[in-house]
Motif scaffolding. Sequence first.
Motif, mmCIF file in Angstrom:
data_model
loop_
_atom_site.group_PDB
_atom_site.id
_atom_site.type_symbol
_atom_site.label_atom_id
_atom_site.label_comp_id
_atom_site.label_asym_id
_atom_site.label_seq_id
_atom_site.Cartn_x
_atom_site.Cartn_y
_atom_site.Cartn_z
ATOM 1 N N VAL A 1 -4.593 -29.771 23.441
ATOM 2 C CA VAL A 1 -4.733 -28.442 24.016
ATOM 3 C C VAL A 1 -4.911 -28.600 25.532
ATOM 4 C CG1 VAL A 1 -6.101 -26.326 24.092
ATOM 5 C CG2 VAL A 1 -5.729 -27.501 21.904
ATOM 6 N N LEU A 2 -3.966 -28.063 26.280
ATOM 7 C CA LEU A 2 -4.033 -28.100 27.734
ATOM 8 C C LEU A 2 -4.880 -26.932 28.227
ATOM 9 C CD1 LEU A 2 -1.449 -29.007 30.274
ATOM 10 C CD2 LEU A 2 -2.367 -26.711 30.430
ATOM 11 N N VAL A 3 -5.789 -27.206 29.145
ATOM 12 C CA VAL A 3 -6.641 -26.175 29.748
ATOM 13 C C VAL A 3 -6.384 -26.194 31.247
ATOM 14 C CG1 VAL A 3 -9.003 -25.373 30.136
ATOM 15 C CG2 VAL A 3 -8.380 -26.425 27.945
ATOM 16 N N TYR A 4 -5.844 -25.090 31.776
ATOM 17 C CA TYR A 4 -5.499 -24.997 33.196
ATOM 18 C C TYR A 4 -6.370 -23.968 33.909
ATOM 19 C CZ TYR A 4 -2.969 -23.383 37.358
ATOM 20 O OH TYR A 4 -2.636 -22.999 38.633
ATOM 21 N N SER A 5 -7.068 -24.434 34.935
ATOM 22 C CA SER A 5 -7.808 -23.573 35.856
ATOM 23 C C SER A 5 -8.151 -24.404 37.082
ATOM 24 C CB SER A 5 -9.096 -23.033 35.225
ATOM 25 O OG SER A 5 -9.794 -22.224 36.161
ATOM 26 N N ASP A 6 -8.148 -23.767 38.239
ATOM 27 C CA ASP A 6 -8.583 -24.474 39.444
ATOM 28 C C ASP A 6 -10.107 -24.533 39.507
ATOM 29 O OD1 ASP A 6 -8.652 -21.669 39.897
ATOM 30 O OD2 ASP A 6 -8.748 -21.993 42.048
ATOM 31 N N VAL B 1 -0.785 -26.671 22.421
ATOM 32 C CA VAL B 1 -1.262 -25.327 22.743
ATOM 33 C C VAL B 1 -1.790 -25.378 24.172
ATOM 34 C CG1 VAL B 1 -3.030 -23.576 22.201
ATOM 35 C CG2 VAL B 1 -1.890 -24.796 20.344
ATOM 36 N N ALA B 2 -1.693 -24.247 24.878
ATOM 37 C CA ALA B 2 -2.216 -24.202 26.246
ATOM 38 C C ALA B 2 -3.099 -22.980 26.442
ATOM 39 C CB ALA B 2 -1.073 -24.176 27.251
ATOM 40 N N VAL B 3 -4.161 -23.162 27.220
ATOM 41 C CA VAL B 3 -5.034 -22.069 27.652
ATOM 42 C C VAL B 3 -4.945 -22.050 29.171
ATOM 43 C CG1 VAL B 3 -7.380 -21.140 27.695
ATOM 44 C CG2 VAL B 3 -6.575 -22.412 25.679
ATOM 45 N N LEU B 4 -4.423 -20.943 29.721
ATOM 46 C CA LEU B 4 -4.188 -20.845 31.156
ATOM 47 C C LEU B 4 -5.043 -19.738 31.757
ATOM 48 C CD1 LEU B 4 -0.261 -21.007 31.174
ATOM 49 C CD2 LEU B 4 -1.896 -22.907 31.144
ATOM 50 N N ASP B 5 -5.683 -20.039 32.870
ATOM 51 C CA ASP B 5 -6.513 -19.085 33.598
ATOM 52 C C ASP B 5 -5.613 -18.218 34.477
ATOM 53 O OD1 ASP B 5 -8.362 -17.738 35.169
ATOM 54 O OD2 ASP B 5 -9.288 -19.560 35.991
ATOM 55 N N ALA B 6 -5.554 -16.940 34.184
ATOM 56 C CA ALA B 6 -4.709 -16.027 34.959
ATOM 57 C C ALA B 6 -5.170 -15.918 36.406
ATOM 58 C CB ALA B 6 -4.681 -14.647 34.312
ATOM 59 N N GLU B 7 -6.431 -16.247 36.667
ATOM 60 C CA GLU B 7 -6.991 -16.125 38.014
ATOM 61 C C GLU B 7 -6.917 -17.429 38.813
ATOM 62 O OE1 GLU B 7 -8.007 -13.024 39.116
ATOM 63 O OE2 GLU B 7 -7.175 -12.476 37.175
ATOM 64 N N ALA B 8 -6.304 -18.466 38.254
ATOM 65 C CA ALA B 8 -6.211 -19.751 38.969
ATOM 66 C C ALA B 8 -5.471 -19.557 40.291
ATOM 67 C CB ALA B 8 -5.503 -20.780 38.103
ATOM 68 N N GLN B 9 -5.832 -20.382 41.256
ATOM 69 C CA GLN B 9 -5.215 -20.322 42.581
ATOM 70 C C GLN B 9 -4.639 -21.684 42.944
ATOM 71 O OE1 GLN B 9 -4.895 -17.619 44.563
ATOM 72 N NE2 GLN B 9 -5.787 -16.411 42.919
ATOM 73 N N LEU C 1 -3.714 -16.763 27.456
ATOM 74 C CA LEU C 1 -4.097 -16.452 28.834
ATOM 75 C C LEU C 1 -5.509 -15.906 28.883
ATOM 76 C CD1 LEU C 1 -1.024 -14.680 30.434
ATOM 77 C CD2 LEU C 1 -2.076 -16.806 31.166
ATOM 78 N N LEU C 2 -6.264 -16.362 29.869
ATOM 79 C CA LEU C 2 -7.593 -15.816 30.155
ATOM 80 C C LEU C 2 -7.418 -14.791 31.263
ATOM 81 C CD1 LEU C 2 -9.620 -19.145 30.347
ATOM 82 C CD2 LEU C 2 -9.350 -17.632 28.374
ATOM 83 N N ILE C 3 -7.727 -13.536 30.982
ATOM 84 C CA ILE C 3 -7.545 -12.478 31.982
ATOM 85 C C ILE C 3 -8.890 -11.904 32.404
ATOM 86 C CG2 ILE C 3 -5.202 -11.892 31.227
ATOM 87 C CD1 ILE C 3 -6.431 -9.398 29.853
ATOM 88 N N ALA C 4 -8.956 -11.478 33.668
ATOM 89 C CA ALA C 4 -10.213 -10.951 34.207
ATOM 90 C C ALA C 4 -10.323 -9.436 34.068
ATOM 91 C CB ALA C 4 -10.356 -11.346 35.671
ATOM 92 N N ARG C 5 -9.177 -8.756 34.001
ATOM 93 C CA ARG C 5 -9.174 -7.296 33.937
ATOM 94 C C ARG C 5 -8.396 -6.806 32.722
ATOM 95 N NH1 ARG C 5 -8.544 -9.418 38.632
ATOM 96 N NH2 ARG C 5 -6.294 -9.530 38.404
#
Length: 142
Positions: A13-18, A63-71, A94-98
């Motif tokens: 499981v890939l986890v992407y966030s800055d 599977v991947a979990v990606l942070d929509a707010e990553a920069q 996707l992890l979303i903030a709004r």
Amino acid sequence: MSATVSTDDKMRVLVYSDDASTREKVRQAIGRRPAADVPLVEIVECATHAKVIQHFDSGEIDVAVLDAEAQPAGGMGVARQAKDEVHDCPPICLLIARRDDRWLAEWSRAEAVVPQPIDPVALAEAVADLMRHRLSTHLTAR
């Protein structure tokens, strides 16, 4: 998928966030096994867009979990690019903030969306569902 899962089975499981704290929260929510009927999880953490694409291209991510707010590259854009360019792209959460970002998540073609702050139960359920889906579409084990 069979009724039982071998203790030797693992899914990546890939986890992407800055943000390292976001990656940690995701890792804790998923745990070693997000549900009893799915394999153990091996977490692959990424903080850059280039690394995400490199891992997707390797074909070793389930599977991947990606942070929509990553920069500077947000998870929605990364998801859309992966769905367009990566052969046999893994399912994406996707992890979303709004709440209003759900339509953008649909545009990105992500299979699941979980709002932030992260609800560990909701995220574990979403990841387990994506793992089941991946298992059902890939008959050969790693």
